[in-house]
Design a protein around this motif. Structure first.
Motif, PDB file in Angstrom:
ATOM      1  N   ASN A  32       4.513   2.934  47.457  1.00  0.00           N
ATOM      2  CA  ASN A  32       3.812   2.041  46.546  1.00  0.00           C
ATOM      3  C   ASN A  32       2.813   2.820  45.679  1.00  0.00           C
ATOM      4  OD1 ASN A  32       2.386   0.035  45.283  1.00  0.00           O
ATOM      5  ND2 ASN A  32       1.778  -1.031  47.145  1.00  0.00           N
ATOM      6  N   PRO A  33       3.089   2.941  44.393  1.00  0.00           N
ATOM      7  CA  PRO A  33       2.189   3.693  43.518  1.00  0.00           C
ATOM      8  C   PRO A  33       0.919   2.931  43.158  1.00  0.00           C
ATOM      9  CG  PRO A  33       3.986   2.784  42.242  1.00  0.00           C
ATOM     10  CD  PRO A  33       4.277   2.459  43.687  1.00  0.00           C
ATOM     11  N   TYR A  34       0.864   1.634  43.443  1.00  0.00           N
ATOM     12  CA  TYR A  34      -0.291   0.813  43.100  1.00  0.00           C
ATOM     13  C   TYR A  34      -1.227   0.574  44.288  1.00  0.00           C
ATOM     14  CZ  TYR A  34       2.573  -0.679  39.046  1.00  0.00           C
ATOM     15  OH  TYR A  34       3.347  -0.737  37.909  1.00  0.00           O
ATOM     16  N   ARG A  35      -0.936   1.158  45.431  1.00  0.00           N
ATOM     17  CA  ARG A  35      -1.684   0.881  46.661  1.00  0.00           C
ATOM     18  C   ARG A  35      -3.196   0.957  46.410  1.00  0.00           C
ATOM     19  NH1 ARG A  35       1.325   3.542  50.250  1.00  0.00           N
ATOM     20  NH2 ARG A  35       2.239   1.574  50.908  1.00  0.00           N
ATOM     21  N   GLY A  36      -3.894  -0.116  46.812  1.00  0.00           N
ATOM     22  CA  GLY A  36      -5.348  -0.156  46.719  1.00  0.00           C
ATOM     23  C   GLY A  36      -5.900  -0.599  45.374  1.00  0.00           C
ATOM     24  N   ASP A  37      -5.052  -0.898  44.402  1.00  0.00           N
ATOM     25  CA  ASP A  37      -5.507  -1.301  43.067  1.00  0.00           C
ATOM     26  C   ASP A  37      -5.730  -2.819  43.047  1.00  0.00           C
ATOM     27  OD1 ASP A  37      -5.570  -2.146  40.313  1.00  0.00           O
ATOM     28  OD2 ASP A  37      -4.615  -0.255  39.749  1.00  0.00           O
TER      29      ASP A  37
ATOM     30  N   THR B 282       2.088 -19.440  57.979  1.00  0.00           N
ATOM     31  CA  THR B 282       1.923 -20.175  59.225  1.00  0.00           C
ATOM     32  C   THR B 282       2.899 -21.338  59.374  1.00  0.00           C
ATOM     33  OG1 THR B 282      -0.406 -19.592  59.171  1.00  0.00           O
ATOM     34  CG2 THR B 282       0.236 -21.328  60.692  1.00  0.00           C
ATOM     35  N   HIS B 283       3.106 -22.110  58.335  1.00  0.00           N
ATOM     36  CA  HIS B 283       3.962 -23.293  58.427  1.00  0.00           C
ATOM     37  C   HIS B 283       5.172 -23.194  57.500  1.00  0.00           C
ATOM     38  CE1 HIS B 283       0.021 -24.667  59.900  1.00  0.00           C
ATOM     39  NE2 HIS B 283       0.757 -25.289  60.786  1.00  0.00           N
ATOM     40  N   HIS B 284       5.679 -22.002  57.304  1.00  0.00           N
ATOM     41  CA  HIS B 284       6.819 -21.798  56.412  1.00  0.00           C
ATOM     42  C   HIS B 284       7.951 -21.094  57.152  1.00  0.00           C
ATOM     43  CE1 HIS B 284       3.625 -22.710  53.598  1.00  0.00           C
ATOM     44  NE2 HIS B 284       4.563 -22.978  52.710  1.00  0.00           N
ATOM     45  N   VAL B 285       9.132 -21.088  56.548  1.00  0.00           N
ATOM     46  CA  VAL B 285      10.304 -20.509  57.209  1.00  0.00           C
ATOM     47  C   VAL B 285      10.323 -18.989  57.146  1.00  0.00           C
ATOM     48  CG1 VAL B 285      11.748 -22.546  56.885  1.00  0.00           C
ATOM     49  CG2 VAL B 285      11.754 -20.755  55.143  1.00  0.00           C
ATOM     50  N   GLY B 286       9.673 -18.397  56.159  1.00  0.00           N
ATOM     51  CA  GLY B 286       9.675 -16.941  56.012  1.00  0.00           C
ATOM     52  C   GLY B 286       8.673 -16.275  56.940  1.00  0.00           C
ATOM     53  N   THR B 287       8.822 -14.971  57.071  1.00  0.00           N
ATOM     54  CA  THR B 287       7.931 -14.213  57.939  1.00  0.00           C
ATOM     55  C   THR B 287       6.565 -14.015  57.295  1.00  0.00           C
ATOM     56  OG1 THR B 287       8.755 -12.145  57.031  1.00  0.00           O
ATOM     57  CG2 THR B 287       9.834 -12.951  59.010  1.00  0.00           C
ATOM     58  N   ASP B 288       5.590 -13.682  58.116  1.00  0.00           N
ATOM     59  CA  ASP B 288       4.236 -13.405  57.648  1.00  0.00           C
ATOM     60  C   ASP B 288       4.198 -11.967  57.152  1.00  0.00           C
ATOM     61  OD1 ASP B 288       1.548 -13.009  57.208  1.00  0.00           O
ATOM     62  OD2 ASP B 288       0.915 -13.966  59.076  1.00  0.00           O
ATOM     63  N   LEU B 289       4.329 -11.770  55.865  1.00  0.00           N
ATOM     64  CA  LEU B 289       4.420 -10.440  55.268  1.00  0.00           C
ATOM     65  C   LEU B 289       3.082  -9.706  55.246  1.00  0.00           C
ATOM     66  CD1 LEU B 289       6.817 -11.324  52.334  1.00  0.00           C
ATOM     67  CD2 LEU B 289       7.392 -10.224  54.511  1.00  0.00           C
ATOM     68  N   ARG B 290       1.999 -10.404  55.515  1.00  0.00           N
ATOM     69  CA  ARG B 290       0.696  -9.748  55.574  1.00  0.00           C
ATOM     70  C   ARG B 290       0.628  -8.764  56.739  1.00  0.00           C
ATOM     71  NH1 ARG B 290      -2.927 -14.792  56.248  1.00  0.00           N
ATOM     72  NH2 ARG B 290      -1.237 -15.115  57.716  1.00  0.00           N
ATOM     73  N   ARG B 291       1.487  -8.921  57.710  1.00  0.00           N
ATOM     74  CA  ARG B 291       1.472  -8.076  58.909  1.00  0.00           C
ATOM     75  C   ARG B 291       2.475  -6.921  58.835  1.00  0.00           C
ATOM     76  NH1 ARG B 291      -1.622 -10.306  62.675  1.00  0.00           N
ATOM     77  NH2 ARG B 291      -2.111 -12.501  62.532  1.00  0.00           N
TER      78      ARG B 291
ATOM     79  N   GLU C 214       7.831  -2.610  38.748  1.00  0.00           N
ATOM     80  CA  GLU C 214       6.412  -2.937  38.664  1.00  0.00           C
ATOM     81  C   GLU C 214       6.102  -4.236  39.406  1.00  0.00           C
ATOM     82  OE1 GLU C 214       7.466  -0.202  35.353  1.00  0.00           O
ATOM     83  OE2 GLU C 214       8.357  -2.050  36.099  1.00  0.00           O
ATOM     84  N   ALA C 215       6.966  -5.230  39.263  1.00  0.00           N
ATOM     85  CA  ALA C 215       6.763  -6.507  39.938  1.00  0.00           C
ATOM     86  C   ALA C 215       6.840  -6.351  41.454  1.00  0.00           C
ATOM     87  CB  ALA C 215       7.797  -7.524  39.455  1.00  0.00           C
ATOM     88  N   VAL C 216       7.845  -5.625  41.937  1.00  0.00           N
ATOM     89  CA  VAL C 216       8.015  -5.441  43.386  1.00  0.00           C
ATOM     90  C   VAL C 216       6.801  -4.739  43.985  1.00  0.00           C
ATOM     91  CG1 VAL C 216       9.400  -4.282  45.163  1.00  0.00           C
ATOM     92  CG2 VAL C 216      10.541  -5.496  43.292  1.00  0.00           C
ATOM     93  N   TRP C 217       6.340  -3.662  43.334  1.00  0.00           N
ATOM     94  CA  TRP C 217       5.193  -2.939  43.890  1.00  0.00           C
ATOM     95  C   TRP C 217       3.897  -3.730  43.750  1.00  0.00           C
ATOM     96  CZ3 TRP C 217       6.858  -0.229  47.410  1.00  0.00           C
ATOM     97  CH2 TRP C 217       7.908   0.674  47.279  1.00  0.00           C
ATOM     98  N   SER C 218       3.800  -4.604  42.747  1.00  0.00           N
ATOM     99  CA  SER C 218       2.599  -5.443  42.660  1.00  0.00           C
ATOM    100  C   SER C 218       2.585  -6.460  43.802  1.00  0.00           C
ATOM    101  CB  SER C 218       2.493  -6.136  41.295  1.00  0.00           C
ATOM    102  OG  SER C 218       3.433  -7.185  41.152  1.00  0.00           O
ATOM    103  N   LEU C 219       3.762  -6.954  44.178  1.00  0.00           N
ATOM    104  CA  LEU C 219       3.849  -7.853  45.337  1.00  0.00           C
ATOM    105  C   LEU C 219       3.388  -7.138  46.607  1.00  0.00           C
ATOM    106  CD1 LEU C 219       7.308  -9.525  44.649  1.00  0.00           C
ATOM    107  CD2 LEU C 219       5.077 -10.673  44.615  1.00  0.00           C
ATOM    108  N   LYS C 220       3.872  -5.928  46.795  1.00  0.00           N
ATOM    109  CA  LYS C 220       3.497  -5.158  47.993  1.00  0.00           C
ATOM    110  C   LYS C 220       2.001  -4.872  47.993  1.00  0.00           C
ATOM    111  CE  LYS C 220       4.791  -2.591  51.654  1.00  0.00           C
ATOM    112  NZ  LYS C 220       3.585  -2.116  52.250  1.00  0.00           N
ATOM    113  N   THR C 221       1.442  -4.551  46.823  1.00  0.00           N
ATOM    114  CA  THR C 221       0.009  -4.286  46.723  1.00  0.00           C
ATOM    115  C   THR C 221      -0.789  -5.531  47.087  1.00  0.00           C
ATOM    116  OG1 THR C 221       0.412  -2.623  45.026  1.00  0.00           O
ATOM    117  CG2 THR C 221      -1.832  -3.500  45.166  1.00  0.00           C
ATOM    118  N   PHE C 222      -0.343  -6.688  46.617  1.00  0.00           N
ATOM    119  CA  PHE C 222      -1.011  -7.935  46.985  1.00  0.00           C
ATOM    120  C   PHE C 222      -0.964  -8.149  48.488  1.00  0.00           C
ATOM    121  CE2 PHE C 222      -0.050 -12.373  48.184  1.00  0.00           C
ATOM    122  CZ  PHE C 222      -1.357 -12.837  48.166  1.00  0.00           C
TER     123      PHE C 222
ATOM    124  N   ARG D 280      -3.901  -7.918  54.404  1.00  0.00           N
ATOM    125  CA  ARG D 280      -3.726  -7.544  55.821  1.00  0.00           C
ATOM    126  C   ARG D 280      -4.767  -8.232  56.687  1.00  0.00           C
ATOM    127  NH1 ARG D 280      -3.499  -1.805  54.108  1.00  0.00           N
ATOM    128  NH2 ARG D 280      -1.307  -1.353  53.816  1.00  0.00           N
ATOM    129  N   PRO D 281      -4.332  -8.750  57.830  1.00  0.00           N
ATOM    130  CA  PRO D 281      -5.324  -9.375  58.731  1.00  0.00           C
ATOM    131  C   PRO D 281      -6.267  -8.338  59.320  1.00  0.00           C
ATOM    132  CG  PRO D 281      -3.065  -9.616  59.583  1.00  0.00           C
ATOM    133  CD  PRO D 281      -2.994  -8.844  58.321  1.00  0.00           C
TER     134      PRO D 281
END
Length: 169
Positions: free
Chosen positions: A63-68, A94-103, A155-163, A168-169
């Motif tokens: 991720n080239p945007y890490r921490g931005d 918490t109440h959705h079908v997808g995984t918790d990507l924050r972890r 750019e969109a994919v890495w911005s998602l990862k940066t978000f 992160r918990p």
């Protein structure tokens, strides 16, 4: 002559029926999750990504945007438009079908103290994230997440990862 099914004790037969009912309910939930995530991606991304630094054609390995923080805010808007349906608003799954990507990166920080090893772990997770977003998730013929290749830019994919990293918990 007795049929084999007739010789099953009542408690075992009840347990078998309960197990079958549970399996049917889990299967129905799986079908609902599949239907929620396999609808075609017909809505174009309308989030303005022009403020993101251009990365060019070859995909980055990490991720080239890490921490931005500015990129994370653009990623947040994009996430809530494109991903929240399955992964929850602001990544709160918490109440959705997808995984918790924050972890996604939590193991890298919780278990790995060596900085070089941690960077390698983060790079592995970046690769996993990128491939998952672009190619989707299909297991045993069931689509759990649609592929976003051709819809989202690098750019969109890495911005998602940066978000997600900012959440992160």
């Amino acid at each position: 002559m007795h049929s084999p099914i007739m010789s099953i004790p009542r408690g075992v037969a009840t347990a078998l029926r309960t197990t079958a009912l549970t399996a049917a309910l889990i299967g129905a939930a799986g079908v609902a999750a599949q239907q929620a995530s396999t609808e075609p991606i017909t809505t174009p991304v309308t989030i303005d990504l022009s403020a993101l630094p251009v990365l060019g054609a070859p995909w980055r390995e990490d991720n080239p945007y890490r921490g931005d923080a500015q990129v994370a805010e653009i990623g947040r808007a994009l996430f809530n438009q494109a991903c929240a349906r399955c992964h929850g608003d602001d990544g709160n799954a918490t109440h959705h079908v997808g995984t918790d990507l924050r972890r996604l990166d939590s193991y890298c920080f919780a278990k790995i103290k060596d900085l070089a090893a941690r960077r390698h772990c983060l790079r592995d997770n970046d690769h996993y994230f990128k491939e998952s977003v672009l190619r989707g998730k299909i297991r045993v013929g069931v689509t759990h997440m649609p592929p976003w290749e051709g819809v989202l830019t690098q750019e969109a994919v890495w911005s998602l990862k940066t978000f997600l990293e900012s959440r992160r918990p």
